[in-house]
Design a protein around this motif. Structure first.
Motif, PDB file in Angstrom:
ATOM      1  N   TRP A   1     -39.127  -3.913  -8.076  1.00  0.00           N
ATOM      2  CA  TRP A   1     -38.979  -3.775  -6.626  1.00  0.00           C
ATOM      3  C   TRP A   1     -39.726  -4.905  -5.934  1.00  0.00           C
ATOM      4  O   TRP A   1     -40.923  -5.105  -6.132  1.00  0.00           O
ATOM      5  N   LEU A   2     -38.999  -5.657  -5.079  1.00  0.00           N
ATOM      6  CA  LEU A   2     -39.555  -6.809  -4.385  1.00  0.00           C
ATOM      7  C   LEU A   2     -39.594  -6.549  -2.884  1.00  0.00           C
ATOM      8  O   LEU A   2     -38.769  -5.810  -2.343  1.00  0.00           O
ATOM      9  N   ASP A   3     -40.549  -7.177  -2.204  1.00  0.00           N
ATOM     10  CA  ASP A   3     -40.638  -7.038  -0.751  1.00  0.00           C
ATOM     11  C   ASP A   3     -39.474  -7.732  -0.049  1.00  0.00           C
ATOM     12  O   ASP A   3     -39.005  -7.277   0.995  1.00  0.00           O
ATOM     13  N   THR A   4     -39.035  -8.857  -0.604  1.00  0.00           N
ATOM     14  CA  THR A   4     -37.902  -9.592  -0.050  1.00  0.00           C
ATOM     15  C   THR A   4     -36.991 -10.026  -1.196  1.00  0.00           C
ATOM     16  O   THR A   4     -37.467 -10.246  -2.316  1.00  0.00           O
TER      17      THR A   4
ATOM     18  N   ASP B   1     -39.536  -6.358 -25.644  1.00  0.00           N
ATOM     19  CA  ASP B   1     -39.801  -6.489 -27.074  1.00  0.00           C
ATOM     20  C   ASP B   1     -38.556  -6.983 -27.820  1.00  0.00           C
ATOM     21  O   ASP B   1     -37.425  -6.657 -27.456  1.00  0.00           O
ATOM     22  N   VAL B   2     -38.776  -7.747 -28.912  1.00  0.00           N
ATOM     23  CA  VAL B   2     -37.658  -8.345 -29.645  1.00  0.00           C
ATOM     24  C   VAL B   2     -36.828  -7.319 -30.404  1.00  0.00           C
ATOM     25  O   VAL B   2     -35.758  -7.635 -30.915  1.00  0.00           O
ATOM     26  N   SER B   3     -37.276  -6.090 -30.496  1.00  0.00           N
ATOM     27  CA  SER B   3     -36.546  -5.085 -31.258  1.00  0.00           C
ATOM     28  C   SER B   3     -35.425  -4.425 -30.466  1.00  0.00           C
ATOM     29  O   SER B   3     -34.714  -3.577 -30.984  1.00  0.00           O
ATOM     30  N   GLN B   4     -35.253  -4.799 -29.191  1.00  0.00           N
ATOM     31  CA  GLN B   4     -34.292  -4.095 -28.346  1.00  0.00           C
ATOM     32  C   GLN B   4     -33.679  -5.010 -27.304  1.00  0.00           C
ATOM     33  O   GLN B   4     -34.188  -6.100 -27.038  1.00  0.00           O
ATOM     34  N   THR B   5     -32.564  -4.561 -26.738  1.00  0.00           N
ATOM     35  CA  THR B   5     -32.051  -5.181 -25.523  1.00  0.00           C
ATOM     36  C   THR B   5     -32.772  -4.550 -24.340  1.00  0.00           C
ATOM     37  O   THR B   5     -33.341  -3.466 -24.448  1.00  0.00           O
ATOM     38  N   THR B   6     -32.758  -5.223 -23.214  1.00  0.00           N
ATOM     39  CA  THR B   6     -33.473  -4.731 -22.034  1.00  0.00           C
ATOM     40  C   THR B   6     -32.563  -4.792 -20.818  1.00  0.00           C
ATOM     41  O   THR B   6     -31.891  -5.801 -20.586  1.00  0.00           O
ATOM     42  N   ASP B   7     -32.553  -3.715 -20.042  1.00  0.00           N
ATOM     43  CA  ASP B   7     -31.809  -3.660 -18.784  1.00  0.00           C
ATOM     44  C   ASP B   7     -32.808  -3.627 -17.633  1.00  0.00           C
ATOM     45  O   ASP B   7     -33.705  -2.790 -17.598  1.00  0.00           O
ATOM     46  N   VAL B   8     -32.636  -4.549 -16.700  1.00  0.00           N
ATOM     47  CA  VAL B   8     -33.563  -4.686 -15.575  1.00  0.00           C
ATOM     48  C   VAL B   8     -32.785  -4.614 -14.271  1.00  0.00           C
ATOM     49  O   VAL B   8     -31.797  -5.332 -14.083  1.00  0.00           O
ATOM     50  N   LEU B   9     -33.220  -3.732 -13.383  1.00  0.00           N
ATOM     51  CA  LEU B   9     -32.651  -3.616 -12.042  1.00  0.00           C
ATOM     52  C   LEU B   9     -33.625  -4.279 -11.075  1.00  0.00           C
ATOM     53  O   LEU B   9     -34.829  -4.019 -11.120  1.00  0.00           O
ATOM     54  N   ILE B  10     -33.122  -5.162 -10.217  1.00  0.00           N
ATOM     55  CA  ILE B  10     -33.952  -5.857  -9.234  1.00  0.00           C
ATOM     56  C   ILE B  10     -33.510  -5.416  -7.849  1.00  0.00           C
ATOM     57  O   ILE B  10     -32.338  -5.566  -7.481  1.00  0.00           O
ATOM     58  N   GLY B  11     -34.427  -4.842  -7.073  1.00  0.00           N
ATOM     59  CA  GLY B  11     -34.082  -4.323  -5.755  1.00  0.00           C
ATOM     60  C   GLY B  11     -34.987  -4.848  -4.672  1.00  0.00           C
ATOM     61  O   GLY B  11     -36.158  -5.166  -4.917  1.00  0.00           O
ATOM     62  N   ALA B  12     -34.443  -4.933  -3.466  1.00  0.00           N
ATOM     63  CA  ALA B  12     -35.226  -5.372  -2.305  1.00  0.00           C
ATOM     64  C   ALA B  12     -34.511  -4.931  -1.036  1.00  0.00           C
ATOM     65  O   ALA B  12     -33.282  -4.793  -1.024  1.00  0.00           O
ATOM     66  N   PRO B  13     -35.265  -4.709   0.051  1.00  0.00           N
ATOM     67  CA  PRO B  13     -34.631  -4.288   1.310  1.00  0.00           C
ATOM     68  C   PRO B  13     -34.150  -5.479   2.138  1.00  0.00           C
ATOM     69  O   PRO B  13     -34.765  -6.545   2.155  1.00  0.00           O
ATOM     70  N   VAL B  14     -33.009  -5.300   2.824  1.00  0.00           N
ATOM     71  CA  VAL B  14     -32.538  -6.225   3.849  1.00  0.00           C
ATOM     72  C   VAL B  14     -32.119  -5.389   5.053  1.00  0.00           C
ATOM     73  O   VAL B  14     -32.149  -4.161   5.000  1.00  0.00           O
TER      74      VAL B  14
END
Length: 354
Positions: free
Chosen positions: A211-214, A247-260
């Protein structure tokens, strides 16, 4: 002669007349079939090169003269450098619904060229960070990578950075990810979307919401796992460590969110499990040093693939983040006694209200 033949003849006459005008007044040159080929998927079949700094291309699609021409830079060099630039260098000058005089294409072209050159002049001189942040969703979609999964998000549209849960699936052509706050929330959605869970249950995995401020500007879009790690550490603070998810043993899913201003925007990043043969190279089988594995986990060898997120959370489905009553509605229960003409309509309206 059919009406379609008459339209084609009129269209061809207007296009040729416009070309003659552009050549005489702007020193334009007709684009070859090879030049036009990249634009064929946009229905473009006429085009001219307009000299200038930078040169522009004026293009006509099959809806001409009832739709205004498109105008483009000669290449994609300014994609995600200047705002209002799409793939193939196409410029967003007019909204899609713009009304024009179909019988005066030369006047339309003059106005379009003037507006495009003014847009280019502003792009050369202005700082674009605010525009890229405000329209993050649009520009992020231009940066997405082939091979990334299709993401759907049930995640609550607010901070802080936190661990979330993911379901991983696949259809014939694409990987699929559904992200949610809890196992219960995900399983409930999956049960309704896909039918009852398999005997062993839905298999869920850890993921992370950053979660990002912008919103990010294009220069800051993550390219490698190390960029994602930096975003996680910056947003989570030193007291929370989500880096093990890389970690190298797995795939990773990342959600990036911010308000506008128009609501919360989301982008997704997919980091594949690294090639174990490359990771093992130079070491005896099963004896990769932990320090080496940790370095490899965030090395440039692990690409961060960017993907579009389809929001399916209640705040977005019911009001696009602008329905202040959704929290109360979501936590309420209603008993409908009887589903006849009145009760059935009321039940539908209640469901539509959230």
């Amino acid at each position: 002669m059919t009406a379609q033949d008459g339209f084609s003849e009129t269209r061809s006459d207007l296009a040729n007349a416009l070309g003659t005008f552009l050549i005489a007044d702007y020193g334009a040159k007709s684009l070859s079939e090879g030049d036009l080929k990249p634009y064929h998927r946009h229905g473009v079949d006429y085009g001219w090169r307009l000299p200038g700094d930078p040169p522009l291309r004026l293009l006509l699609d099959r809806a001409f003269p009832y739709r205004p021409p498109r105008i483009a830079l000669e290449d994609e060099a300014f994609l995600l450098v200047w705002p209002h630039v799409e793939r193939l260098g196409l410029l967003c000058v007019y909204p899609a619904e713009t009304n024009i005089d179909a019988l005066s294409p030369d006047q339309v072209a003059v106005h379009l060229i003037d507006e495009a050159r003014a847009l280019v002049a502003r792009s050369k001189s202005e700082n674009h960070d605010a525009a890229f942040r405000q329209e993050f969703q649009s520009y992020w979609s231009l940066a997405t990578d082939q091979g990334a999964p299709i993401y759907r998000s049930l995640v609550r549209p607010h901070g802080p950075t936190r661990r979330i849960r993911a379901w991983r699936g696949q259809n014939k052509t694409s990987l699929i990810r559904v992200l949610g706050e809890t196992d219960d929330a995900l399983c409930n959605w999956l049960d309704h979307a896909n039918g009852p869970a398999p005997r062993e249950g839905w298999k869920l995995y850890d993921a992370v919401l950053v979660w990002l401020d912008t919103p990010l500007i294009p220069d800051a879009y993550p390219v490698h796992a190390s960029d994602v790690e930096a975003l996680i550490r910056e947003s989570a603070g030193r007291d929370r460590d989500y880096a093990p998810l890389l970690d190298v043993s797995q795939t990773t899913d990342v959600l990036i969110g911010a308000p506008v201003e128009t609501g919360v925007c989301f982008g997704a990043v997919y980091i594949e499990r690294p090639d174990q043969k490359k990771l093992q190279k130079g070491f005896r089988p099963g004896h990769v040093p932990a320090a080496h594995a940790k370095r490899y986990a965030t090395s440039p060898a692990r690409q961060a693939k960017k993907a579009i997120v389809d929001r399916i959370d209640p705040a977005w489905v019911h009001g696009r983040d602008h329905d202040g009553d959704i929290g109360q509605l979501e936590s309420s229960s209603v008993l409908v006694v009887g589903c006849g003409a009145l009760g059935a309509s009321v039940a539908v309206l209640l469901a539509q209200a959230g």
